[in-house]
Write an enzyme that holds these catalytic residues in place. Structure first.
Site, mmCIF file in Angstrom:
data_model
loop_
_atom_site.group_PDB
_atom_site.id
_atom_site.type_symbol
_atom_site.label_atom_id
_atom_site.label_comp_id
_atom_site.label_asym_id
_atom_site.label_seq_id
_atom_site.Cartn_x
_atom_site.Cartn_y
_atom_site.Cartn_z
ATOM 1 N N LYS A 48 0.794 -1.198 -0.260
ATOM 2 C CA LYS A 48 0.015 0.426 0.127
ATOM 3 C C LYS A 48 0.995 1.512 -0.050
ATOM 4 C CE LYS A 48 -4.388 -1.013 1.863
ATOM 5 N NZ LYS A 48 -5.270 -1.560 3.129
ATOM 6 N N ARG A 49 1.710 1.487 0.669
ATOM 7 C CA ARG A 49 2.683 2.510 0.772
ATOM 8 C C ARG A 49 3.489 3.008 -0.338
ATOM 9 N NH1 ARG A 49 7.340 1.416 4.284
ATOM 10 N NH2 ARG A 49 6.407 0.159 5.351
#
Ligand code: GLU
Length: 461
Positions: free
Chosen positions: A240-241
């Site tokens: 996600k990051r």
């Protein structure tokens, strides 16, 4: 006819890894004049939601990827699955297994103690005794005990799985009758007429199980393409990051559908060294045989680069439409062209472009300290007042008219052009930077220019 599909499980939003395989499947179907179908794999009632399904459909709509025909929902197909389970039982290709939880745990512990692989031992495979009472059976499929199962993969070549290593008569229906994942995928792909399956290589280990189902039911096995994962710059699976977020977050960040699709098509597929592909070109050129064998690397700079390319090359009318979700409505604004021509080279995203437009259209409410210090010094206010006088006695319309009046002040006051340019810019925008000031003045007009100059002087004197 080539029929491909995208089969998301609606457990959350659509992320870009999923979108990429959907795009590949879509392009290949279009390339062949075939069909691209959508199947919602919503059998896991605890994890799936209608909201997630809607989010996926919304993302498709935003990107202009339309599925052919009706959408298939697995949750509506229980009867179909039940029919095939019955068929396999009747044909002796599947069987009821009455092993209790306790027995399963015991078996596992024994296998672990012997340092063996933990797997079902097939004890009910040929059972013809009286079933134990009070146990609701699961249904297991008879899978081959020896030999190999070959997955012919269009990306990876032929991969051999040893039957004994992976196929422990896996469950096709749970005790409550619910069919299991690999079973329904195979049935649906067959019934939907899917003959080319393009999906992430995280599914590769499912494929031999699905092949067992195909073979048991006498179905033709489709062609498979397992696409390597997308990695971050450190070579790890995208998280996600790194940007593995909701596709709709890309809309919020101001990426155009075109740029995002162009970006994704190049993640794991190439056509020579071409980077920019129109949608039509992608459809014309995409072929899964050119999918790269190794993982692709997600690179935000590339996405930004593509996005600014598309922003620059989009017509102002279309840009005005694209800007409306970012609270800027220039669709019927007479100044649309001059404004967007001046700004579209400067923005990496639609959101940035919207901000730049707003900056110009809004009277500044504050002035940056650094800019004040640099611009409002010496006789800056005299120069600004001089310019205001010029404006009042003239009717400038075009940027060139505004420019000519600036030239007049410069020559009458015998100053350099910077002595009017800088203070005027800060008076108009509250800061340095931005496009040509004569363009800004043409956009906001004479009255607003006068207002901003007098406000800047009052507030900074
Ligand atoms: N439903 C699976 C997923 O969302 C995809 C199944 C498939 O492509 O075969 O990962």
């Amino acid at each position: 006819m080539v029929v491909t599909r995208f089969a998301p499980s609606p457990t959350g939003y659509l992320h870009i890894g999923g979108l990429r395989t959907a795009l590949f499947s879509y392009l290949w179907a279009k390339n062949r004049g075939g069909k691209f179908l959508l199947r919602i794999e919503d059998t896991d009632k605890a994890r799936n939601s209608e909201e997630a399904t809607q989010a996926i459909l919304k993302a498709f709509e935003w990107l202009g990827l339309e599925a052919d025909g009706e959408i298939t929902y697995q949750s509506q197909r229980d009867e179909i699955y039940a029919k095939y389970i019955k068929q396999l039982l009747d044909e002796g290709k599947a069987y009821k297994c009455y092993m209790s939880k306790e027995e399963l745990t015991e078996l596992r512990e024994t296998q672990m103690a012997k340092k063996e692989r933990t797997m079902y031992d097939g004890r009910y495979r040929d059972f013809d005794g009286t079933p134990p009472e009070g146990v609701a059976p699961v249904i297991r499929i008879k899978s081959p005990k020896t030999g190999e199962i070959l997955v012919k993969d269009g990306v990876k070549g032929t991969i051999s799985f040893q039957a004994e290593d992976i196929l422990d008569d896996f469950i096709i229906a749970r005790a409550d009758g619910a069919p299991t994942y690999n079973f329904v995928v195979a049935i649906d792909d067959y019934l939907m007429g899917i003959n080319e399956v393009i999906r992430g290589d995280d599914h590769l280990s499912n494929t031999p199980k699905q092949i067992v189902v195909y073979e048991a039911l006498g179905f033709t096995i489709p062609a498979f393409y397992h696409v390597p994962m997308i990695h971050n710059s450190k070579g790890k699976k995208l998280s996600k990051r790194d940007g593995a977020t909701d596709v709709m977050a890309y809309k919020e960040m101001g990426y155009t559908p075109q740029a995002l699709l162009n970006f994704l098509v190049r993640l794991g597929w190439s056509h020579g060294d071409q980077e920019i592909f129109s949608f039509e070109e992608m459809c014309k050129l995409f072929n899964p045989k050119d999918i790269n064998k190794s993982a692709s690397i997600y690179n935000t700079e590339k996405l930004d680069w593509l996005n600014s390319h598309y922003i620059k090359n989009t017509s102002n009318d279309e840009l005005a439409e694209l800007l409306t979700p970012y609270d800027v409505d220039l669709t019927s604004d007479a100044k649309k062209d001059i404004l967007l021509d001046a700004l579209k080279e400067r923005a990496k995203t639609l959101k940035e472009l919207a901000e730049l437009v707003k900056e110009i259209l809004t009277t500044p409410t504050e002035y940056e300290a650094k800019a004040i210090k640099k611009a409002f010094k010496d006789n800056a206010f005299d120069v600004l007042n001089g310019y205001s006088e010029k404006l009042k006695t003239n009717e400038p319309k075009l940027s060139s008219d505004y420019h000519a009046l600036m030239e007049e002040v410069v020559s009458e006051m015998e100053i350099g052009f910077g002595k009017i340019g800088m203070p005027l810019r800060v008076a108009l925008l509250g800061k340095m930077g931005g496009p040509n000031i004569d363009v800004i003045m043409e956009v906001i007009g004479k009255e607003e220019t006068l207002l901003r100059i007098s406000q800047a002087i009052t507030e900074n004197s």
